[in-house]
Design a protein around this motif. Sequence first.
Motif, PDB file in Angstrom:
ATOM      1  N   HIS A   1      29.182   4.392  57.988  1.00  9.20           N
ATOM      2  CA  HIS A   1      29.210   5.804  57.612  1.00  9.20           C
ATOM      3  C   HIS A   1      28.792   6.600  58.836  1.00  9.20           C
ATOM      4  O   HIS A   1      27.762   6.309  59.454  1.00  9.20           O
ATOM      5  CB  HIS A   1      28.248   6.087  56.454  1.00  9.20           C
TER       6      HIS A   1
ATOM      7  N   ASP B   1      28.536  13.210  59.160  1.00 11.97           N
ATOM      8  CA  ASP B   1      29.945  13.401  58.803  1.00 11.97           C
ATOM      9  C   ASP B   1      30.035  14.522  57.758  1.00 11.97           C
ATOM     10  O   ASP B   1      29.311  14.512  56.762  1.00 11.97           O
ATOM     11  CB  ASP B   1      30.507  12.098  58.216  1.00 11.97           C
ATOM     12  N   PRO B   2      30.917  15.493  57.967  1.00 12.72           N
ATOM     13  CA  PRO B   2      31.032  16.598  56.994  1.00 12.72           C
ATOM     14  C   PRO B   2      31.530  16.136  55.626  1.00 12.72           C
ATOM     15  O   PRO B   2      31.316  16.818  54.629  1.00 12.72           O
ATOM     16  CB  PRO B   2      32.038  17.550  57.654  1.00 12.72           C
ATOM     17  N   ASP B   3      32.207  14.985  55.595  1.00 13.70           N
ATOM     18  CA  ASP B   3      32.651  14.429  54.316  1.00 13.70           C
ATOM     19  C   ASP B   3      31.762  13.238  53.980  1.00 13.70           C
ATOM     20  O   ASP B   3      31.926  12.147  54.528  1.00 13.70           O
ATOM     21  CB  ASP B   3      34.113  13.978  54.412  1.00 13.70           C
ATOM     22  N   PRO B   4      30.803  13.411  53.074  1.00 13.00           N
ATOM     23  CA  PRO B   4      29.829  12.352  52.787  1.00 13.00           C
ATOM     24  C   PRO B   4      30.433  11.132  52.110  1.00 13.00           C
ATOM     25  O   PRO B   4      29.807  10.074  52.066  1.00 13.00           O
ATOM     26  CB  PRO B   4      28.817  13.046  51.860  1.00 13.00           C
ATOM     27  N   ASN B   5      31.639  11.260  51.581  1.00 17.22           N
ATOM     28  CA  ASN B   5      32.267  10.144  50.867  1.00 17.22           C
ATOM     29  C   ASN B   5      33.378   9.478  51.684  1.00 17.22           C
ATOM     30  O   ASN B   5      34.203   8.763  51.124  1.00 17.22           O
ATOM     31  CB  ASN B   5      32.826  10.628  49.531  1.00 17.22           C
ATOM     32  N   LYS B   6      33.373   9.719  52.988  1.00 20.00           N
ATOM     33  CA  LYS B   6      34.377   9.086  53.842  1.00 20.00           C
ATOM     34  C   LYS B   6      33.715   8.001  54.678  1.00 20.00           C
ATOM     35  O   LYS B   6      32.648   8.212  55.245  1.00 20.00           O
ATOM     36  CB  LYS B   6      35.063  10.117  54.746  1.00 20.00           C
TER      37      LYS B   6
ATOM     38  N   ASP C   1      40.237   6.071  58.101  1.00 21.03           N
ATOM     39  CA  ASP C   1      39.135   5.858  57.160  1.00 21.03           C
ATOM     40  C   ASP C   1      39.421   4.683  56.229  1.00 21.03           C
ATOM     41  O   ASP C   1      40.556   4.230  56.087  1.00 21.03           O
ATOM     42  CB  ASP C   1      38.861   7.127  56.354  1.00 21.03           C
TER      43      ASP C   1
ATOM     44  N   GLU D   1      39.313   4.261  52.854  1.00 27.78           N
ATOM     45  CA  GLU D   1      40.153   4.412  51.665  1.00 27.78           C
ATOM     46  C   GLU D   1      41.641   4.407  52.026  1.00 27.78           C
ATOM     47  O   GLU D   1      42.458   3.826  51.297  1.00 27.78           O
ATOM     48  CB  GLU D   1      39.808   5.694  50.907  1.00 27.78           C
TER      49      GLU D   1
ATOM     50  N   SER E   1      29.247   4.959  46.019  1.00 28.95           N
ATOM     51  CA  SER E   1      30.472   5.732  46.263  1.00 28.95           C
ATOM     52  C   SER E   1      31.593   4.834  46.763  1.00 28.95           C
ATOM     53  O   SER E   1      32.741   4.939  46.307  1.00 28.95           O
ATOM     54  CB  SER E   1      30.192   6.845  47.276  1.00 28.95           C
TER      55      SER E   1
ATOM     56  N   SER F   1      35.155   3.685  44.907  1.00 31.70           N
ATOM     57  CA  SER F   1      36.448   3.861  45.562  1.00 31.70           C
ATOM     58  C   SER F   1      37.256   2.571  45.541  1.00 31.70           C
ATOM     59  O   SER F   1      38.461   2.581  45.271  1.00 31.70           O
ATOM     60  CB  SER F   1      36.236   4.327  47.004  1.00 31.70           C
TER      61      SER F   1
END
Length: 318
Positions: free
Chosen positions: A100, A104-109, A121, A123, A158, A162
């Motif tokens: 992680h 990162d501005p996207d916490p779920n990436k 990434d 996903e 998270s 996914s």
Amino acid sequence: MAMSTGEGKTEVTSNSDWMSQLRPELHDTPLYKLAIPGSHDSMTYDLDINSAIIEPDELKKWSWIICARELVRTAATTQDVTITQQLDAGVRYFDLRIAHKTNDPDPNKFYFYHGLCTRTDVETVLRDINDWAEKHPKEILILALSHFKDFNEELHQSLIKSIKTVFGAKLRNKVSTQDPFPTLKSCWDKGTNVIVSYDHSANQEPELWPGIKYYYGNSMDPATIESKLESALHKRGSKAQDFFVCGLNLTLPEDTGVLKYILNPCDKLTNVIKRSLPRMLQWLKQQYSQTPYMNIVASDLVTCDDFVSTVVQLNWPQ
């Protein structure tokens, strides 16, 4: 990539679907008894030169220097073709190390990493794998997720969510008293052709398997690697009933000795890997003739030197 297996024997005509072409008597064999080609650090073809240095720790402070990142990428790149190309070539086990990105501005990436993070990434790559699995329902894929750099409990949950969302009903549950070790036929019958190993205590899900033991030689010398692997396999024995990986990959030194391999303009690291692979594949065939329980065999540069065909061939009587 046709494979001749001798008169009267089934022939693998394409490594992209080699599992579906195995002889019928292997269809009910537990998967830990099949020889399965795998890739070591599977996503390193995609390392991002603009990523901060994740490891080694000694070089993190030099992340702002592009030549430092270039050196790390050179040392960390073990594969040169995409996941889809590896799948098409016949690879069925993938070594996927997850990170992680801090801030990162996207916490779920999430991203894959080896020295640097990947451009693509997690996903996105998992969806590519899922699409391939959809088109090849008789090929069983084993995804080994590990390391989880800069993770906390919330991030684990998270990522697990996914994984379950992407693969859904394709996921084969881990072994239990109600669900014994899978075979090709049991996976085909249930339509479950994706096995995900999640090597962390946060994994409490029946759909996700625990970590898979990975044996490797921790050396750049093929003879040393062969000796250490032979010793490990001998200690393991043939009675263990779970997945394991025999890693034919070279391992770079963690001290200044690494410079010999990444700064030599006349002999790139990939050339060193390519020179070592034929010898280790010959060792593999000799070892298998003595102890025919090799299971997953992982390598760097998996499309070189008939690596996949050599491993798949082990599933036929010698």
